[in-house]
Design a protein around this motif. Structure first.
Motif, PDB file in Angstrom:
ATOM      1  N   GLN A   1      -4.045  -0.806  -7.840  1.00 59.92           N
ATOM      2  CA  GLN A   1      -5.393  -0.567  -7.329  1.00 59.92           C
ATOM      3  C   GLN A   1      -5.659   0.929  -7.311  1.00 59.92           C
ATOM      4  O   GLN A   1      -4.904   1.687  -6.708  1.00 59.92           O
ATOM      5  N   VAL A   2      -6.760   1.348  -7.912  1.00 61.43           N
ATOM      6  CA  VAL A   2      -7.200   2.738  -7.811  1.00 61.43           C
ATOM      7  C   VAL A   2      -8.167   2.813  -6.634  1.00 61.43           C
ATOM      8  O   VAL A   2      -9.374   2.639  -6.767  1.00 61.43           O
ATOM      9  N   GLY A   3      -7.603   3.032  -5.445  1.00 65.80           N
ATOM     10  CA  GLY A   3      -8.393   3.073  -4.223  1.00 65.80           C
ATOM     11  C   GLY A   3      -8.424   1.740  -3.510  1.00 65.80           C
ATOM     12  O   GLY A   3      -8.193   0.681  -4.112  1.00 65.80           O
ATOM     13  N   ASN A   4      -8.701   1.790  -2.222  1.00 67.32           N
ATOM     14  CA  ASN A   4      -8.715   0.589  -1.383  1.00 67.32           C
ATOM     15  C   ASN A   4     -10.070   0.410  -0.722  1.00 67.32           C
ATOM     16  O   ASN A   4     -10.528   1.285   0.014  1.00 67.32           O
ATOM     17  N   GLU A   5     -10.720  -0.709  -1.029  1.00 71.09           N
ATOM     18  CA  GLU A   5     -12.040  -1.024  -0.470  1.00 71.09           C
ATOM     19  C   GLU A   5     -12.992   0.169  -0.616  1.00 71.09           C
ATOM     20  O   GLU A   5     -13.473   0.741   0.356  1.00 71.09           O
TER      21      GLU A   5
ATOM     22  N   ASP B   1      -1.116  -0.569  -4.149  1.00 68.98           N
ATOM     23  CA  ASP B   1      -2.450  -0.243  -3.649  1.00 68.98           C
ATOM     24  C   ASP B   1      -2.493   1.229  -3.225  1.00 68.98           C
ATOM     25  O   ASP B   1      -2.013   1.584  -2.149  1.00 68.98           O
ATOM     26  N   PHE B   2      -3.069   2.083  -4.073  1.00 67.14           N
ATOM     27  CA  PHE B   2      -3.236   3.503  -3.748  1.00 67.14           C
ATOM     28  C   PHE B   2      -4.407   3.676  -2.784  1.00 67.14           C
ATOM     29  O   PHE B   2      -5.551   3.384  -3.122  1.00 67.14           O
ATOM     30  N   HIS B   3      -4.140   4.183  -1.582  1.00 71.35           N
ATOM     31  CA  HIS B   3      -5.203   4.490  -0.630  1.00 71.35           C
ATOM     32  C   HIS B   3      -5.763   5.892  -0.835  1.00 71.35           C
ATOM     33  O   HIS B   3      -6.882   6.170  -0.411  1.00 71.35           O
ATOM     34  N   TYR B   4      -5.019   6.775  -1.475  1.00 70.35           N
ATOM     35  CA  TYR B   4      -5.420   8.188  -1.636  1.00 70.35           C
ATOM     36  C   TYR B   4      -5.806   8.796  -0.286  1.00 70.35           C
ATOM     37  O   TYR B   4      -6.838   9.453  -0.145  1.00 70.35           O
ATOM     38  N   SER B   5      -4.958   8.558   0.683  1.00 70.37           N
ATOM     39  CA  SER B   5      -5.165   9.069   2.034  1.00 70.37           C
ATOM     40  C   SER B   5      -3.807   9.082   2.724  1.00 70.37           C
ATOM     41  O   SER B   5      -2.861   8.431   2.256  1.00 70.37           O
ATOM     42  N   ASP B   6      -3.687   9.813   3.818  1.00 67.56           N
ATOM     43  CA  ASP B   6      -2.432   9.825   4.566  1.00 67.56           C
ATOM     44  C   ASP B   6      -2.308   8.624   5.496  1.00 67.56           C
ATOM     45  O   ASP B   6      -1.230   8.378   6.053  1.00 67.56           O
ATOM     46  N   TRP B   7      -3.409   7.898   5.676  1.00 69.48           N
ATOM     47  CA  TRP B   7      -3.391   6.709   6.525  1.00 69.48           C
ATOM     48  C   TRP B   7      -4.433   5.758   5.996  1.00 69.48           C
ATOM     49  O   TRP B   7      -4.777   5.783   4.816  1.00 69.48           O
ATOM     50  N   TRP B   8      -5.000   4.907   6.826  1.00 73.95           N
ATOM     51  CA  TRP B   8      -5.862   3.831   6.369  1.00 73.95           C
ATOM     52  C   TRP B   8      -7.076   4.343   5.587  1.00 73.95           C
ATOM     53  O   TRP B   8      -7.761   5.258   6.018  1.00 73.95           O
ATOM     54  N   ALA B   9      -7.344   3.664   4.473  1.00 74.43           N
ATOM     55  CA  ALA B   9      -8.593   3.849   3.732  1.00 74.43           C
ATOM     56  C   ALA B   9      -9.287   2.495   3.671  1.00 74.43           C
ATOM     57  O   ALA B   9      -8.691   1.496   3.262  1.00 74.43           O
ATOM     58  N   ASP B  10     -10.537   2.463   4.100  1.00 72.38           N
ATOM     59  CA  ASP B  10     -11.323   1.228   4.142  1.00 72.38           C
ATOM     60  C   ASP B  10     -12.792   1.633   4.146  1.00 72.38           C
ATOM     61  O   ASP B  10     -13.094   2.827   4.017  1.00 72.38           O
ATOM     62  N   PRO B  11     -13.737   0.703   4.273  1.00 72.48           N
ATOM     63  CA  PRO B  11     -15.157   1.095   4.191  1.00 72.48           C
ATOM     64  C   PRO B  11     -15.576   2.159   5.197  1.00 72.48           C
ATOM     65  O   PRO B  11     -16.498   2.931   4.934  1.00 72.48           O
TER      66      PRO B  11
ATOM     67  N   ARG C   1       0.841  -1.194   0.000  1.00 65.66           N
ATOM     68  CA  ARG C   1       0.000   0.000   0.000  1.00 65.66           C
ATOM     69  C   ARG C   1       0.879   1.247   0.000  1.00 65.66           C
ATOM     70  O   ARG C   1       2.015   1.234   0.482  1.00 65.66           O
ATOM     71  N   ILE C   2       0.323   2.331  -0.508  1.00 64.19           N
ATOM     72  CA  ILE C   2       1.002   3.611  -0.456  1.00 64.19           C
ATOM     73  C   ILE C   2       0.040   4.664   0.082  1.00 64.19           C
ATOM     74  O   ILE C   2      -1.111   4.753  -0.341  1.00 64.19           O
ATOM     75  N   TRP C   3       0.525   5.425   1.068  1.00 66.34           N
ATOM     76  CA  TRP C   3      -0.208   6.550   1.634  1.00 66.34           C
ATOM     77  C   TRP C   3       0.421   7.847   1.137  1.00 66.34           C
ATOM     78  O   TRP C   3       1.648   7.928   0.957  1.00 66.34           O
ATOM     79  N   ASN C   4      -0.410   8.864   0.940  1.00 63.22           N
ATOM     80  CA  ASN C   4       0.100  10.107   0.364  1.00 63.22           C
ATOM     81  C   ASN C   4       1.204  10.734   1.209  1.00 63.22           C
ATOM     82  O   ASN C   4       2.342  10.882   0.757  1.00 63.22           O
ATOM     83  N   SER C   5       0.871  11.149   2.409  1.00 61.18           N
ATOM     84  CA  SER C   5       1.845  11.802   3.306  1.00 61.18           C
ATOM     85  C   SER C   5       1.650  11.259   4.718  1.00 61.18           C
ATOM     86  O   SER C   5       1.103  11.953   5.588  1.00 61.18           O
ATOM     87  N   PRO C   6       2.100  10.040   4.973  1.00 56.30           N
ATOM     88  CA  PRO C   6       1.888   9.458   6.297  1.00 56.30           C
ATOM     89  C   PRO C   6       2.565  10.241   7.418  1.00 56.30           C
ATOM     90  O   PRO C   6       2.197  10.079   8.590  1.00 56.30           O
ATOM     91  N   SER C   7       3.531  11.098   7.085  1.00 59.08           N
ATOM     92  CA  SER C   7       4.173  11.925   8.117  1.00 59.08           C
ATOM     93  C   SER C   7       3.176  12.856   8.787  1.00 59.08           C
ATOM     94  O   SER C   7       3.425  13.351   9.895  1.00 59.08           O
ATOM     95  N   ASN C   8       2.019  13.079   8.143  1.00 63.01           N
ATOM     96  CA  ASN C   8       0.966  13.894   8.763  1.00 63.01           C
ATOM     97  C   ASN C   8       0.238  13.158   9.879  1.00 63.01           C
ATOM     98  O   ASN C   8      -0.513  13.774  10.642  1.00 63.01           O
ATOM     99  N   ILE C   9       0.421  11.843   9.956  1.00 62.22           N
ATOM    100  CA  ILE C   9      -0.283  11.006  10.939  1.00 62.22           C
ATOM    101  C   ILE C   9       0.767  10.330  11.815  1.00 62.22           C
ATOM    102  O   ILE C   9       1.389   9.337  11.404  1.00 62.22           O
ATOM    103  N   PRO C  10       0.987  10.814  13.027  1.00 62.63           N
ATOM    104  CA  PRO C  10       2.032  10.230  13.877  1.00 62.63           C
ATOM    105  C   PRO C  10       1.898   8.722  14.061  1.00 62.63           C
ATOM    106  O   PRO C  10       2.909   8.001  14.108  1.00 62.63           O
ATOM    107  N   GLU C  11       0.661   8.229  14.143  1.00 62.88           N
ATOM    108  CA  GLU C  11       0.454   6.800  14.385  1.00 62.88           C
ATOM    109  C   GLU C  11       0.958   5.927  13.230  1.00 62.88           C
ATOM    110  O   GLU C  11       1.175   4.726  13.403  1.00 62.88           O
TER     111      GLU C  11
END
Length: 501
Positions: free
Chosen positions: A137-141, A84-94, A47-57
């Motif tokens: 993947q264009v988006g995750n779940e 797997d593009f999440h298009y988010s800085d952290w988890w993308a799911d339903p 998976r790849i997150w856009n800028s995970p440095s924005n999310i300390p966790e």
């Protein structure tokens, strides 16, 4: 395409950084990726997150720099990978499809262009490093949409534009015409969600994709037969290749919030090394039997994640034990997977799913209209605009049935004053969909504290949630059920507060 026996290894570097070691069946220290390929895994997923440095966790993992590093490691072990593009800085799911911080104030054309440009830039950078993915993947779940609120599934027109922007970014990238594109949803055993979603996005112009990806966790997403039927109906309607993009099963029990006795009951097999092995054999055979050879394989989600916390995925869901030693699913990957479709169907036909609502309830129910015989009289219901409900008789029992049209939160509850001091039980019986982000909570709330439990539901069998509490006469209590979830369907029956005899 050879049958994919894939592994999502997104947390590989994180596990190494935490000091975890891995071993072969003889106790020798190994690099787990080398060993996994030796044992039969032939594809990776990251998976790849856009800028995970924005999310300390996030720990900064799954950034573009981390992705390049991991892609180079995958190249060394000689297998292709799915990005797997999440298009988010952290988890993308339903239940979570949050915009990256840098896109927070982008809408319309600006957001569409950002998706396209970001996708292209990432893939161009990977190509420049000679580590391009074979599949994207264009988006995750994204059953409930992506990049909320703009791309919510309540607005398929906008969602389709965002998906097409991602697809365009893939196709315009270096070597992008050769990359296979997957669209990935959860709820792998529930065909009706897929038909609704794919009909809608295709009606709104989404056409250029190669693969339908499904998440299928047997303890969340329906029975094995449900998965079998869903895959073959999808093949018949859309004529696309099909891959289980995420799958896993527990090798031991964990916390109830992850995989406890309730999930084991719904999964149909014991939470054990053999149970995990049998589950994946069934699933591999179901995929192998999809009509017209459209079933292309599976990706086991985070098979090498480790954790000591019983509520964490790595505690019980991987295919190595707590010491990093391989389990049967890993050691037998090359020789046991996939099995044939007939063998898989024979295996799942013998499984039995037990209803846990058969035991009688002891005591006197003090709630009024607990069986909905008078519609919602006596009930407080903070109805959401995106929920439809009806009271219907099923097997001579009145049921509160509901269906949401997107993310939903509501409560069905009564406020009562206790007339007699004693021991009470709140009992709620529930049946409905389950997936990531579904929270179904019977609760008891007093002036100074609240108690609640989670129900882990199935859409095939009823599940009973029970809360025991001692109450004094004169106490006012708020009791009921609270639902916070992505798009689901559900049923409630027999909500009662029983004074135990």
């Amino acid at each position: 395409m050879n049958y994919i026996k894939g592994m999502d290894i997104s947390s590989y570097q994180e596990m190494l950084d935490k000091g975890y070691e891995y071993f072969d069946e003889f106790g020798n220290t190994v690099d787990i990726l080398d060993y996994a390929v030796e044992k039969g895994f032939n594809y990776a997923r990251i998976r790849i997150w856009n800028s995970p440095s924005n999310i300390p966790e996030s720990g900064g993992y799954c950034s573009l720099d981390e992705t390049i590093k991991l892609a180079k490691r995958i190249k060394e072990i000689g297998i292709p990978y799915l990005l797997d593009f999440h298009y988010s800085d952290w988890w993308a799911d339903p239940g979570n499809q949050n915009k990256p911080k840098d896109w927070e104030y982008l809408h319309g054309r600006e957001l569409i262009d950002a998706v396209c440009e970001y996708t292209k830039d990432v893939l161009d950078t990977l190509a420049d490093n000679d580590v391009s993915p074979s599949m994207v993947q264009v988006g995750n779940e994204i059953r409930c949409g992506m990049l909320w609120p703009d791309g919510s599934s309540e607005d398929f027109r906008t969602l389709a534009k965002l998906i097409n922007a991602g697809i365009k970014g893939v196709r315009e990238s270096k070597g992008g015409e050769a990359i296979q594109i997957m669209l990935h949803l959860d709820q792998g055993g529930r065909y009706h969600y897929y038909e609704k979603w794919f009909d809608a996005v295709m009606r709104n112009g989404v056409e250029d994709f190669d693969i339908i990806g499904l998440s299928y966790y047997p303890f969340w997403h329906g029975t094995y037969q449900d998965l079998d039927e869903t895959l073959n109906k999808l093949e018949e309607r859309y004529h696309k290749d099909l891959i289980i993009a995420e799958v896993a099963y527990a090798h031991k029990l964990g916390d109830d919030s992850l995989f406890g006795k309730g999930q084991e009951r719904l999964g149909g097999l014991p939470a054990s090394e053999d149970g995990q092995y049998e589950a994946l054999k069934i699933i591999s055979g179901i995929i192998n039997g999809v009509n017209n050879n459209r079933g292309k394989g599976f990706f086991y989600w985070e098979p090498f994640m480790r954790a000591d916390n019983s509520s964490s995925w790595g505690y019980c869901m991987g295919i190595v034990d707590s010491e990093g030693k391989p389990l049967k699913t890993l050691t037998m990957m090359n020789s046991s997977f996939p099995i044939g479709a007939d063998e898989a169907r024979n295996m799942y036909s013998k499984l039995r799913y037990s209803d846990d609502c058969s035991e009688p309830i002891n005591g006197t129910n003090i709630l009024l209209n607990s069986g909905f015989t008078n519609d919602l009289s006596n009930w407080n219901y903070n109805k959401s605009n995106n929920v439809n409900y009806k009271i219907e008789a099923i097997d001579d029992v009145e049921i509160f049935s509901f269906q949401s049209k997107g993310n939903v939160y509501f409560k069905l509850h009564q406020i009562v004053t206790i007339k007699e001091t004693g021991d009470y039980s709140l009992v709620v019986e529930y049946k409905g969909d389950n997936t990531t982000g579904v929270c179904v909570k019977p609760y008891i709330e007093l002036a100074d504290y609240r108690r609640e439990i989670n129900i882990y539901p199935s859409d095939r069998i009823w599940t009973r949630g029970t809360l025991d509490i001692s109450l004094e006469a004169g106490t006012q209590v708020d009791v009921g059920i609270e639902i916070d979830s992505p798009e689901i369907m559900g049923q409630i029956r027999n909500i009662g507060l029983y004074l135990r005899s």
